[in-house]
Design an enzyme around this catalytic site. Structure first.
Site, PDB file in Angstrom:
ATOM      1  N   HIS A  69     -11.001  11.098   2.707  1.00 48.76           N
ATOM      2  CA  HIS A  69     -11.827  10.844   3.959  1.00 48.76           C
ATOM      3  C   HIS A  69     -13.238  11.632   3.692  1.00 48.76           C
ATOM      4  O   HIS A  69     -13.740  12.056   4.428  1.00 48.76           O
ATOM      5  CB  HIS A  69     -11.162  11.150   5.127  1.00 48.76           C
ATOM      6  CG  HIS A  69     -10.171  10.130   5.503  1.00 48.76           C
ATOM      7  ND1 HIS A  69     -10.308   9.104   6.218  1.00 48.76           N
ATOM      8  CD2 HIS A  69      -8.886  10.319   5.472  1.00 48.76           C
ATOM      9  CE1 HIS A  69      -9.321   8.399   6.506  1.00 48.76           C
ATOM     10  NE2 HIS A  69      -8.079   9.291   5.826  1.00 48.76           N
TER      11      HIS A  69
ATOM     12  N   SER B 145      -0.212 -17.026  -3.774  1.00 45.97           N
ATOM     13  CA  SER B 145       0.272 -15.623  -4.066  1.00 45.97           C
ATOM     14  C   SER B 145       1.682 -15.695  -4.241  1.00 45.97           C
ATOM     15  O   SER B 145       2.307 -16.381  -3.415  1.00 45.97           O
ATOM     16  CB  SER B 145      -0.357 -14.819  -2.901  1.00 45.97           C
ATOM     17  OG  SER B 145       0.637 -13.698  -3.088  1.00 45.97           O
TER      18      SER B 145
ATOM     19  N   GLY C   4      -0.901   2.211   0.925  1.00 46.88           N
ATOM     20  CA  GLY C   4      -1.903   3.242   1.013  1.00 46.88           C
ATOM     21  C   GLY C   4      -2.279   3.446  -0.375  1.00 46.88           C
ATOM     22  O   GLY C   4      -3.082   4.268  -1.077  1.00 46.88           O
TER      23      GLY C   4
ATOM     24  N   ASP D 223     -11.727   3.414  -3.470  1.00 43.92           N
ATOM     25  CA  ASP D 223     -10.820   2.729  -3.916  1.00 43.92           C
ATOM     26  C   ASP D 223     -11.223   1.421  -5.098  1.00 43.92           C
ATOM     27  O   ASP D 223     -10.774   1.329  -6.141  1.00 43.92           O
ATOM     28  CB  ASP D 223      -9.902   1.841  -2.853  1.00 43.92           C
ATOM     29  CG  ASP D 223      -9.430   2.901  -1.969  1.00 43.92           C
ATOM     30  OD1 ASP D 223      -9.466   4.324  -2.005  1.00 43.92           O
ATOM     31  OD2 ASP D 223      -9.245   2.428  -0.412  1.00 43.92           O
TER      32      ASP D 223
ATOM     33  N   TYR E 120      -9.122   4.260  11.363  1.00 44.49           N
ATOM     34  CA  TYR E 120      -9.962   4.495  10.220  1.00 44.49           C
ATOM     35  C   TYR E 120     -11.614   4.689  10.599  1.00 44.49           C
ATOM     36  O   TYR E 120     -12.380   5.665  10.613  1.00 44.49           O
ATOM     37  CB  TYR E 120      -9.889   3.771   8.993  1.00 44.49           C
ATOM     38  CG  TYR E 120     -10.401   4.001   7.936  1.00 44.49           C
ATOM     39  CD1 TYR E 120      -9.999   4.893   6.859  1.00 44.49           C
ATOM     40  CD2 TYR E 120     -11.606   3.620   7.522  1.00 44.49           C
ATOM     41  CE1 TYR E 120     -10.604   5.127   5.673  1.00 44.49           C
ATOM     42  CE2 TYR E 120     -12.557   3.921   6.721  1.00 44.49           C
ATOM     43  CZ  TYR E 120     -11.951   4.539   5.526  1.00 44.49           C
ATOM     44  OH  TYR E 120     -12.668   4.997   4.163  1.00 44.49           O
TER      45      TYR E 120
HETATM   46  C1  GLA Z   1      -9.171   4.402   2.437  1.00 43.35           C
HETATM   47  C2  GLA Z   1     -10.371   3.838   2.270  1.00 43.35           C
HETATM   48  C3  GLA Z   1     -11.091   4.916   1.217  1.00 43.35           C
HETATM   49  C4  GLA Z   1     -11.125   6.150   1.637  1.00 43.35           C
HETATM   50  C5  GLA Z   1      -9.548   6.520   2.080  1.00 43.35           C
HETATM   51  C6  GLA Z   1      -9.489   8.089   2.561  1.00 43.35           C
HETATM   52  O1  GLA Z   1      -8.077   4.291   1.333  1.00 43.35           O
HETATM   53  O2  GLA Z   1     -10.577   2.559   1.648  1.00 43.35           O
HETATM   54  O3  GLA Z   1     -12.582   4.415   1.004  1.00 43.35           O
HETATM   55  O4  GLA Z   1     -11.889   6.439   2.676  1.00 43.35           O
HETATM   56  O5  GLA Z   1      -8.952   5.619   2.754  1.00 43.35           O
HETATM   57  O6  GLA Z   1      -9.877   8.968   1.659  1.00 43.35           O
END
Ligand code: GLA
Length: 389
Positions: free
Chosen positions: A34, A67, A126, A175, A225
């Site tokens: 974050h 898919s 995640g 990501d 989020y």
């Molecule tokens: C998700 C978001 C990222 C980042 C993480 C937390 O994966 O896509 O951009 O903010 O949460 O670090």
């Protein structure tokens, strides 16, 4: 894997002549959570787990998606000039968003494609299955339509644009950047303020990275989020009245301590504190790794978890339990929640000789406490997105 994709493509689309095959990895973030939408640093690695695509050009202007993971959905069709998010289109909103983001930049598709997808990142874990799908699509479009000027960093930014503005999750760049720019055996130390980055070799002496999937995904993840992101923006606005900063990542811990009285709302205070301290921890952790100080690296990971649990409030009971079990084992150097939070995975540094004990211990205790099955992946750090064939 490639043979399987060929076979499946033939089954679904009746011919597998002239298909191209691409791969984009998922990621695990070692530390720096974050921080990416707060102008801070992140330290992720691309994984061997990821998303594959087999692609064949069509002569009309239809895109036909299929898919193997969501085989029950069958083929989902979209026109190349008919791009809007739709709940009925399920997972294809991610690739559609990427086509939309290319078009927004003036790069238009001139024909359709048949696209078969296979992913081995557990959804909702995640580990960035959606970002890998976005980066994968970005690469397919660049390659298929000869968009030479688009770099791999651009592909990451396009993927983020698609996620933010087509799919409605206000994520940062981590990501997509990790999926596009990963390097085998290295973590990426990325400054999200400037997009300057450096690769750091992940050498852990006698230890290894183990990812533990809690198999829990709490609802409202995207809205929670977005709430965290808004809290940070509000805290920043208040701090900007007294400090000349552009982002929370510009603050050192000392500067934050001097300025913090301006944050009278305890929630905003906690969110900003996490963003500032986590960024500084990430810088220290990268130096610790480079200095071969794995115990310090592990301690910073533990501190990261505590901050995510108590100040940022993005953990949950199940994940906290897995982390606390890991902390109790003397062979564990560090353990924390990884990714966006509210469930998903933990990342731990575990002495290689104790990898089995670690898994057995956590599996058993977690099953007893929650009746849930924890899954383990021995992280294998790989290169970023690429064409395979
Ligand atoms: C998700 C978001 C990222 C980042 C993480 C937390 O994966 O896509 O951009 O903010 O949460 O670090």
């Amino acid at each position: 894997m490639i043979t399987r994709l060929y076979k499946e493509f033939n089954k679904v689309f009746d011919s597998n002549d002239d298909i191209r095959v691409y791969f984009a990895p998922g990621r695990v973030n070692l530390i720096g959570e974050h921080t990416d939408y707060n102008g801070g640093h992140v330290f992720p690695c691309a994984l061997t787990l990821g998303t594959y695509a087999a692609v064949k050009d069509r002569t009309d202007d239809k895109i036909c998606f299929y898919s193997m993971t969501f085989a029950d959905d069958g083929i989902i069709e979209t026109g190349i000039s008919d791009l809007h998010p739709s709940a009925a289109d399920g997972w294809t909103n991610y690739p559609k968003g990427v086509i939309w983001a290319y078009e927004k930049r003036g790069m238009k598709l001139t024909h359709g494609m048949d696209i078969l997808i296979y992913g081995n990142i557990p959804n909702g874990s995640g580990l960035s299955s959606s970002a890998s799908l976005e980066v994968l699509t970005g690469l397919i479009l660049k390659d298929t339509f000869g968009f030479e000027s688009v770099s791999m960093v651009d592909i990451a930014l396009i993927g983020q644009d698609a996620e933010n503005n087509f799919n409605g999750c206000n994520c940062g760049i981590m990501d997509q950047f990790a999926s596009a720019m990963g390097k085998k055996s290295h973590a990426i130390f990325l400054d999200t303020n400037t997009l300057n980055y450096e690769y750091a070799p992940v050498k852990l002496k006698d230890a290894q990275i183990i990812i533990t999937n809690s198999n829990v995904k709490h609802s409202l993840v995207d809205s929670a989020y977005n709430d965290r992101r808004r809290d940070c923006e509000n805290a920043l606005k208040i701090l900007q009245k007294t400090c000349g900063i552009r982002t929370l990542g510009d603050l050192s811990e000392e500067q934050f301590e001097d300025a913090k009285t301006a944050l009278s709302d305890p929630v905003l205070y906690k969110r900003a504190k996490h963003a500032v301290y986590e960024n500084q921890r990430t810088i220290r952790a990268k130096n610790a790794l480079q200095n071969n100080d794995i115990p310090l690296f592990g301690k910073l990971m533990n501190d990261s978890h505590t901050s995510l649990r108590d100040d940022y409030e993005v953990s949950c009971t199940e994940v906290d339990y897995l982390v606390e079990l890991a902390w109790k084992l003397p062979q564990v150097l560090g353990s924390r929640i990884t990714g966006g939070g509210f469930g998903g995975c933990t990342v731990s540094i575990v002495e290689t000789a104790a990898a089995e004990i670690f898994q057995e211990n956590l599996r058993k205790a977690y099953q007893e406490k929650f009746g849930l099955n924890a899954e383990f992946y021995l992280a294998d750090i790989d290169n970023g997105a690429r064409r395979l064939l």
